[in-house]
Design a protein around this motif. Structure first.
Motif, PDB file in Angstrom:
ATOM      1  N   VAL A 122     -10.933   8.909  -3.416  1.00 39.93           N
ATOM      2  CA  VAL A 122     -11.686  10.018  -2.822  1.00 39.93           C
ATOM      3  C   VAL A 122     -10.803  10.775  -1.830  1.00 39.93           C
ATOM      4  O   VAL A 122     -10.836  12.003  -1.759  1.00 39.93           O
ATOM      5  N   PHE A 123      -9.992  10.029  -1.071  1.00 38.85           N
ATOM      6  CA  PHE A 123      -9.046  10.685  -0.164  1.00 38.85           C
ATOM      7  C   PHE A 123      -8.108  11.600  -0.946  1.00 38.85           C
ATOM      8  O   PHE A 123      -7.822  12.729  -0.537  1.00 38.85           O
ATOM      9  N   LYS A 124      -7.630  11.103  -2.077  1.00 39.91           N
ATOM     10  CA  LYS A 124      -6.698  11.886  -2.882  1.00 39.91           C
ATOM     11  C   LYS A 124      -7.338  13.172  -3.394  1.00 39.91           C
ATOM     12  O   LYS A 124      -6.662  14.183  -3.579  1.00 39.91           O
ATOM     13  N   GLY A 273     -19.386  14.480   5.799  1.00 39.34           N
ATOM     14  CA  GLY A 273     -19.460  13.218   6.524  1.00 39.34           C
ATOM     15  C   GLY A 273     -18.169  12.421   6.409  1.00 39.34           C
ATOM     16  O   GLY A 273     -17.595  12.307   5.314  1.00 39.34           O
ATOM     17  N   GLY A 274     -17.717  11.874   7.521  1.00 39.35           N
ATOM     18  CA  GLY A 274     -16.499  11.068   7.492  1.00 39.35           C
ATOM     19  C   GLY A 274     -16.633   9.813   6.649  1.00 39.35           C
ATOM     20  O   GLY A 274     -15.629   9.198   6.269  1.00 39.35           O
ATOM     21  N   VAL A 275     -17.876   9.429   6.341  1.00 41.23           N
ATOM     22  CA  VAL A 275     -18.112   8.223   5.532  1.00 41.23           C
ATOM     23  C   VAL A 275     -18.156   8.531   4.040  1.00 41.23           C
ATOM     24  O   VAL A 275     -18.424   7.637   3.238  1.00 41.23           O
ATOM     25  N   THR A 276     -17.883   9.769   3.654  1.00 44.16           N
ATOM     26  CA  THR A 276     -17.983  10.156   2.242  1.00 44.16           C
ATOM     27  C   THR A 276     -17.179   9.246   1.312  1.00 44.16           C
ATOM     28  O   THR A 276     -17.701   8.790   0.285  1.00 44.16           O
ATOM     29  N   PRO A 277     -15.914   8.931   1.616  1.00 41.37           N
ATOM     30  CA  PRO A 277     -15.171   8.021   0.729  1.00 41.37           C
ATOM     31  C   PRO A 277     -15.819   6.636   0.627  1.00 41.37           C
ATOM     32  O   PRO A 277     -15.779   6.003  -0.435  1.00 41.37           O
ATOM     33  N   ILE A 307      -0.520  12.851  -0.557  1.00 42.27           N
ATOM     34  CA  ILE A 307      -0.705  13.423  -1.894  1.00 42.27           C
ATOM     35  C   ILE A 307      -2.117  13.977  -2.079  1.00 42.27           C
ATOM     36  O   ILE A 307      -2.499  14.379  -3.171  1.00 42.27           O
ATOM     37  N   ALA A 308      -2.886  13.983  -0.988  1.00 41.60           N
ATOM     38  CA  ALA A 308      -4.264  14.455  -1.083  1.00 41.60           C
ATOM     39  C   ALA A 308      -4.317  15.928  -1.480  1.00 41.60           C
ATOM     40  O   ALA A 308      -3.507  16.743  -1.054  1.00 41.60           O
ATOM     41  N   LYS A 309      -5.308  16.257  -2.317  1.00 41.11           N
ATOM     42  CA  LYS A 309      -5.517  17.639  -2.734  1.00 41.11           C
ATOM     43  C   LYS A 309      -6.204  18.413  -1.621  1.00 41.11           C
ATOM     44  O   LYS A 309      -6.657  17.856  -0.629  1.00 41.11           O
ATOM     45  N   ASN A 310      -6.304  19.717  -1.803  1.00 40.73           N
ATOM     46  CA  ASN A 310      -7.038  20.537  -0.853  1.00 40.73           C
ATOM     47  C   ASN A 310      -8.532  20.235  -0.946  1.00 40.73           C
ATOM     48  O   ASN A 310      -9.020  19.727  -1.958  1.00 40.73           O
TER      49      ASN A 310
END
Length: 553
Positions: A122-124, A273-277, A307-310
């Motif tokens: 999810v971060f990626k 939300g910061g808890v999304t991942p 390497i995270a996407k926008n």
């Protein structure tokens, strides 16, 4: 609730304990609270005089703490939740020019490696507040720390921007376009954090949003003064350069944002939300213990998922935005429709209608019957009604406790629901251990408590946790209210407690010049059905129904 458990531990051990031992004991009781967080809670208990520090050995409970333990701390928790966010915001020291300093983090256990992979995926994809995170090993357990969206409020506050977090909830997304908030509760007047209320695996569909752009994600909402909008935009641009973002939309002055109304002269800002991942892992069935805004981390030391996407969400178009519906508006209209006559026992009452599969109906009714007969005080009336439902489902209608407010209103008494909560019953001792204000909520909080499996309905014992609600009436109308409530007892409408003016009611705080009364939740029988493993679509405060159309057990 955590502070109450700390007091319970100190009282039961009857000795001086340090943060490490208390943290271990809390873990045994289902609370994941690290030593640092324990010390934070202990500091508050010290200030209140409930505990005292004994040199370097630790803390012990005081007589005042023992007395408080007997009464409960829920009235403190209701205010404490929002105060905790304010304190966290104040302690943010992030310097966005240097990318150093403390940020607020959510903490979750991730002992299953597969869940860790889902979270990092999810971060990626960029669907998070920040691409930075920490992996922490502690006491043979693995934890992940993610940047909390409240960090942005902390930076705003640092830079002289007044920011007020208002709501946390669920945001509907279609084809990567944010549509509107579908559920939310206010940060103020609740003992449970808003996003914590909606982080069950059935509530979100983060993975669907990542894969096809449509689903539901957690998000939060705050307002700032319109004169600071440009300043805020500049700060957000700077934060984005160091890997902190997740801003879904910034509105114009006085303009509703994703269905949430904004006061004149203010600007609304929605952030993912910061808890999304972490929610993504829960959706896949992993049992994560998520603690929102539970600590701090040095930002420069966090892992950078470079390497995270926008950020994948598109700009808001407002083509399909639906205004948020607050549950109190619905309640006020239904209260005004109640016409039950206390003399004849006839008229319309407010009902909850929850659905079960038709092949589970007989078992469900057996559970209802057992509860109505053994614990009538945990129900509103000893009646039920069946309603045809879709797809071979049957609706079970139970009387909603808000009917009482409607009856009192009909008799010229201003009676309004104040809190929905979980009432802890142990023998003759009763106290609320969770409370959520109806004000600012889009959903009946009882639905939240049921979906999070927070009820413990033991019909054969003297210890249980039931749904209950607190209602407020001007003290001048107390005598008339008591007379009506006594009369309603003839029809099975049980009242758990009637307080005195300016008195805590089962530890729930009532405003000055009012008294409170407590009712069991009309959904308790439904919670009992769900607790037995029967799939149940819980729906509260649904419609009106004639009292005489119900069947008695």
């Amino acid at each position: 609730m955590k502070m109450m458990e700390i007091l319970r531990i100190l009282y039961s051990k009857n000795e001086i304990l340090g943060a490490k031992i208390i943290s271990q004991e809390l873990e045994k009781r289902g609370y994941s609270l690290g030593e640092r967080a324990v010390r934070y809670h202990m500091h508050i208990l010290d200030e209140k005089g409930f505990t005292e520090k004994v040199g370097y050995k630790g803390r012990q409970i005081t007589k005042k703490g023992i007395d408080e333990l007997k009464k409960g701390l829920i009235f403190d928790q209701v205010d404490f939740t929002f105060s905790r966010f304010q304190e966290k915001m104040y302690n943010v020291s992030l310097d966005y020019k240097k990318a150093t300093g403390s940020v607020i983090v959510n903490i979750s256990s991730i002992n299953d490696l597969d869940s860790s992979k889902i979270i990092t995926d999810v971060f990626k994809e960029g669907l998070s507040v920040s691409k930075h995170y920490n992996i922490v090993e502690k006491d043979d357990k693995t934890y992940i720390e993610t940047v909390c969206g409240t960090t942005i409020d902390g930076v705003f506050q640092q830079q002289g921007i007044i920011t007020k977090p208002l709501y946390g909830g669920l945001l509907k997304v279609e084809d990567y376009v944010p549509i509107n908030f579908t559920e939310q509760i206010a940060y103020e007047n609740t003992s449970i954090t808003p996003l914590e209320a909606f982080t069950g695996h059935d509530n979100t569909s983060v993975i669907d949003v990542i894969n096809n752009g449509t689903g539901v994600i957690p998000a939060n909402f705050r307002i700032i003064p319109e004169v600071k909008k440009q300043h805020a935009l500049a700060i957000l641009d700077n934060l984005k350069t160091i890997g902190i973002g997740g801003v879904i939309h910034i509105g114009n002055p006085g303009e509703a944002v994703l269905g949430i109304p904004v006061p004149e002269g203010m600007v609304g800002i929605a952030v993912v939300g910061g808890v999304t991942p972490l929610c993504a892992a829960r959706e896949e069935g992993y049992d994560l213990s998520i603690k929102l805004a539970d600590g701090y981390a040095e930002y420069s030391n966090m892992i950078n998922s470079s390497i995270a996407k926008n950020f994948p969400l598109k700009p808001v178009t407002y083509n399909n935005t639906t205004p948020v519906s607050f549950v109190l508006n619905k309640i006020y209209n239904l209260l005004s429709t109640v016409n039950f006559d206390i003399e004849s026992g006839e008229g319309d009452v407010i009902v909850n209608v929850s659905f079960v599969d038709r092949n589970n109906l007989d078992t469900s009714l057996e559970i209802l019957s057992k509860m109505y007969k053994s614990k009538p005080e945990f129900c509103i009336g000893n009646r039920y009604s069946l309603v045809d439902g879709p797809d071979n489902k049957v609706g079970i209608a139970t009387i909603c406790s808000l009917t009482i407010d409607g009856i009192l209103t009909k008799h010229g008494i201003s009676s309004f629901p104040k809190y929905s909560g979980i009432l802890d019953i142990y023998g003759n001792s009763r106290r609320f251990i969770e409370l959520i204000s109806y004000k600012g909520s889009s959903v009946d909080p009882h639905e939240i408590f049921i979906n999070k499996n927070m009820c413990e309905l033991n019909v054969s014992g003297d210890s249980c946790k039931i749904l209950a609600s607190v209602h407020s009436v001007p003290y001048i109308a107390r005598d008339k209210t008591v007379d009506i409530l006594d009369k309603l007892g003839e029809y099975g409408f049980e009242v758990l407690n009637i307080g005195k003016p300016n008195e805590y009611t089962y530890n729930a705080k009532i405003e000055k010049y009012h008294f409170g009364y407590v009712l069991a939740g009309g959904l308790n029988p439904i919670a009992a059905i769900k607790k037995e493993g029967i799939p149940t679509d819980v729906k509260s405060i649904e419609t009106m129904k004639n009292f005489n159309s119900f069947e008695e057990f």
